[in-house]
Design a protein around this motif. Sequence first.
Motif, PDB file in Angstrom:
ATOM      1  N   GLN A 264       0.446 -42.804  25.532  1.00 51.88           N
ATOM      2  CA  GLN A 264       0.096 -44.154  25.057  1.00 51.88           C
ATOM      3  C   GLN A 264       0.020 -45.103  26.254  1.00 51.88           C
ATOM      4  O   GLN A 264      -0.892 -45.915  26.373  1.00 51.88           O
ATOM      5  CB  GLN A 264       1.171 -44.656  24.078  1.00 51.88           C
ATOM      6  N   GLY A 294      -3.480 -37.178  15.545  1.00 58.25           N
ATOM      7  CA  GLY A 294      -3.114 -36.978  14.149  1.00 58.25           C
ATOM      8  C   GLY A 294      -2.359 -38.161  13.563  1.00 58.25           C
ATOM      9  O   GLY A 294      -2.038 -39.125  14.276  1.00 58.25           O
ATOM     10  N   GLY A 298       0.881 -42.726  16.649  1.00 60.34           N
ATOM     11  CA  GLY A 298       1.079 -44.036  17.273  1.00 60.34           C
ATOM     12  C   GLY A 298      -0.202 -44.729  17.693  1.00 60.34           C
ATOM     13  O   GLY A 298      -0.198 -45.540  18.625  1.00 60.34           O
ATOM     14  N   GLU A 383      -9.519 -46.991  12.397  1.00 55.99           N
ATOM     15  CA  GLU A 383     -10.000 -46.081  11.333  1.00 55.99           C
ATOM     16  C   GLU A 383     -11.493 -45.801  11.497  1.00 55.99           C
ATOM     17  O   GLU A 383     -12.282 -45.917  10.554  1.00 55.99           O
ATOM     18  CB  GLU A 383      -9.727 -46.687   9.935  1.00 55.99           C
TER      19      GLU A 383
HETATM   20  N1  LIG Z   1       5.951 -45.136  21.245  1.00 56.77           N
HETATM   21  C1  LIG Z   1       6.522 -45.332  20.066  1.00 56.77           C
HETATM   22  N2  LIG Z   1       7.837 -45.566  19.996  1.00 56.77           N
HETATM   23  C2  LIG Z   1       8.454 -45.747  18.823  1.00 56.77           C
HETATM   24  N3  LIG Z   1       7.831 -45.711  17.631  1.00 56.77           N
HETATM   25  C3  LIG Z   1       6.511 -45.480  17.640  1.00 56.77           C
HETATM   26  C4  LIG Z   1       5.791 -45.282  18.849  1.00 56.77           C
HETATM   27  N4  LIG Z   1       4.495 -45.068  18.527  1.00 56.77           N
HETATM   28  C5  LIG Z   1       4.429 -45.146  17.190  1.00 56.77           C
HETATM   29  N5  LIG Z   1       5.633 -45.382  16.659  1.00 56.77           N
HETATM   30  C6  LIG Z   1       5.977 -45.505  15.246  1.00 56.77           C
HETATM   31  O1  LIG Z   1       5.515 -44.317  14.597  1.00 56.77           O
HETATM   32  C7  LIG Z   1       4.960 -44.649  13.355  1.00 56.77           C
HETATM   33  C8  LIG Z   1       3.526 -44.182  13.266  1.00 56.77           C
HETATM   34  O2  LIG Z   1       2.755 -44.925  14.193  1.00 56.77           O
HETATM   35  P1  LIG Z   1       1.301 -45.462  13.848  1.00 56.77           P
HETATM   36  O3  LIG Z   1       1.239 -46.011  12.466  1.00 56.77           O
HETATM   37  O4  LIG Z   1       0.868 -46.315  14.960  1.00 56.77           O
HETATM   38  O5  LIG Z   1       0.531 -44.076  13.885  1.00 56.77           O
HETATM   39  P2  LIG Z   1      -1.000 -43.811  13.590  1.00 56.77           P
HETATM   40  O6  LIG Z   1      -1.438 -42.788  14.569  1.00 56.77           O
HETATM   41  O7  LIG Z   1      -1.756 -45.083  13.558  1.00 56.77           O
HETATM   42  O8  LIG Z   1      -0.897 -43.178  12.162  1.00 56.77           O
HETATM   43  P3  LIG Z   1      -2.058 -43.060  11.033  1.00 56.77           P
HETATM   44  O9  LIG Z   1      -3.143 -42.209  11.613  1.00 56.77           O
HETATM   45  O10 LIG Z   1      -1.340 -42.388   9.907  1.00 56.77           O
HETATM   46  O11 LIG Z   1      -2.509 -44.444  10.737  1.00 56.77           O
HETATM   47  C9  LIG Z   1       5.098 -46.153  13.168  1.00 56.77           C
HETATM   48  O12 LIG Z   1       6.269 -46.398  12.439  1.00 56.77           O
HETATM   49  C10 LIG Z   1       5.240 -46.657  14.586  1.00 56.77           C
HETATM   50  O13 LIG Z   1       6.004 -47.841  14.637  1.00 56.77           O
END
Ligand SMILES: Nc1ncnc2c1ncn2[C@@H]1O[C@H](COP(=O)(O)OP(=O)(O)OP(=O)(O)O)[C@@H](O)[C@H]1O
Length: 553
Positions: A264, A294, A298, A383
């Motif tokens: 990230q 996936g 995050g 998205e």
């Molecule tokens: N580096 C990080 N440190 C701590 N928590 C994290 C980190 N990255 C993501 N998270 C937490 O993990 C969870 C999932 O993250 P996020 O919603 O951004 O994923 P996503 O890839 O967008 O998922 P989706 O594809 O399902 O929308 C959230 O609760 C987010 O706060």
Amino acid sequence: MSVPLKDLEKQQNCKSSKRKRHNSDSEDEDEDENSTWMNNIVDRYKGRPHIDIFIKLCLARFTSEYSVILESQLPQKINKDTTFKLDGSLGYIRKRTRTSPAVIKYPRFSPENSPEKYYQSILQLYLPYRYDEQLKPLLFQTYENFFTCGRVKFQGDNTLSSVKEIVIKNMSDFVKNGHDLEEAEKQFHEKDPKEDAWCELCPEAEVNRRECIDEGKVSSVIEEDLSIPDLNEKSSSSVGTNLLSVSLTKNEIIPRLRSLNVKQRRILYKVRDWCIQKANGKTPEPLHLFITGGAGTGKSHLIKCIQYEATRILAQTTNNPDDLTVLLTAPTGTAAFNIHGLTIHSALGIFKSLSPDHATLSEDKINSLRSKLEHLQILIIDEISMVNKKLLFFVHERLRQVKKRPDNCLFGGVSIIAVGDFYQLPPVRTKRVDKLYVDDPSNPSNQLWNGLFEIAELDEIMRQREDGMFAELLNRLRVKQKNESLSSSDKETLQHCFGDSPDEALHIYSTNAEVDTFNKEMIMKQCTESKLIEAQDFPKRQNFREIDSEKTL
Ligand SMILES: Nc1ncnc2c1ncn2[C@@H]1O[C@H](COP(=O)(O)OP(=O)(O)OP(=O)(O)O)[C@@H](O)[C@H]1O
């Protein structure tokens, strides 16, 4: 380092060492006092006692292992093993009592660019001598020549020793990784010095530094009430209203920035580098970046950080820090709501019907949009799997129109950061060939996606990071084909998860029949007393909007 740096520059005079030090170390104080009367460190070295331990002592070692003391500071009982009188009125020296010798500091010259200065300097530092002439005897034309071919004999020793060998041996005690450092310095000068290089080496320190700088400053991010135009009744009449989407506050974003994992962080810094170039007046190529990964890896977490950081830096490129430079969007109201962003349609004035006729805006509306998006530099689309080729084409066209750029200028020169996962929701009512990832060169919109976007993939599941096994299972399910069967251990894990979930938890079923059964069950559970209300259906007359009360179905 607990001992002071020594400056061995030959021309250094005593005044330069009068600098006030806030170090209470007595040896340091001695040194300052002595500097007021001493000539310089080189003179003191030349005036060292003529006894065995000093004969083969080079200037570098002399400086790092001995300190000068005032006559008045001499103890009543002098330790003759550690304290020595220098020639003439040069004072006394005392062996440093510290366990580690002092680090010495001296001017460094390049052997390629200034060979004479380089060889003079290393001879002066590492070849024991008493007179300057001994550093380049008359027979030798250059310092380099003496360094390479010279031989010397020390007092009380009849053998001739190679100057080069003596210098290299002494030098190895003081110069550590010298070659690597020189190479790094050379590269640093050859390549453009990297802006904010420190934040790559130590991002946390960079966050702290920024926090200190920002302390007391007003955040450049606009905080206002949440406004999702698609869900907001008033917004339908105007295009691109409330484009300043809500961003997180500094206090909310700092812990997020700190928590970013390696991948990230790498992506954030890529975007950040681009923004810094912009802020420095450079014109980097627009970014076309696709951040994928996936569920729960995050992505949304990261884009909030990107939005904050890019907005903060790009604010320097406009006269008004409130000008919109980064826009966070998603294809549906729900997706936009989740990221506190706007829908693509409302932000860019694109109508849901997506027919080219309806896509044109009146001159008034386009002017109003232009004034809002005048400074837009990055468009983030979350998205992206729900965006089809047509919609992306409209985004390109609208941005081009707003920025008044020619046909071939992709997205009007605005950088696009697309975020999403093609294993997740597809665009609604879209044929396969119109899905973005389907490479179809015959489609003119194909060039807006295929082969254009650089892919950055996140693969560490953050949502279930406490449960690594489950996270891995999710990754396997993500890419599983319909005809592939599940491994027995995965089946077992899933069955294990399929326990009693609380009623109020969101339940997901694959068929409507299952959904209905669950809903009925819940209703029966919650509404124990049932009342029967009979429904009456009436036909509606086609043109009059009146109910024909006589004709009950
Ligand atoms: N580096 C990080 N440190 C701590 N928590 C994290 C980190 N990255 C993501 N998270 C937490 O993990 C969870 C999932 O993250 P996020 O919603 O951004 O994923 P996503 O890839 O967008 O998922 P989706 O594809 O399902 O929308 C959230 O609760 C987010 O706060």
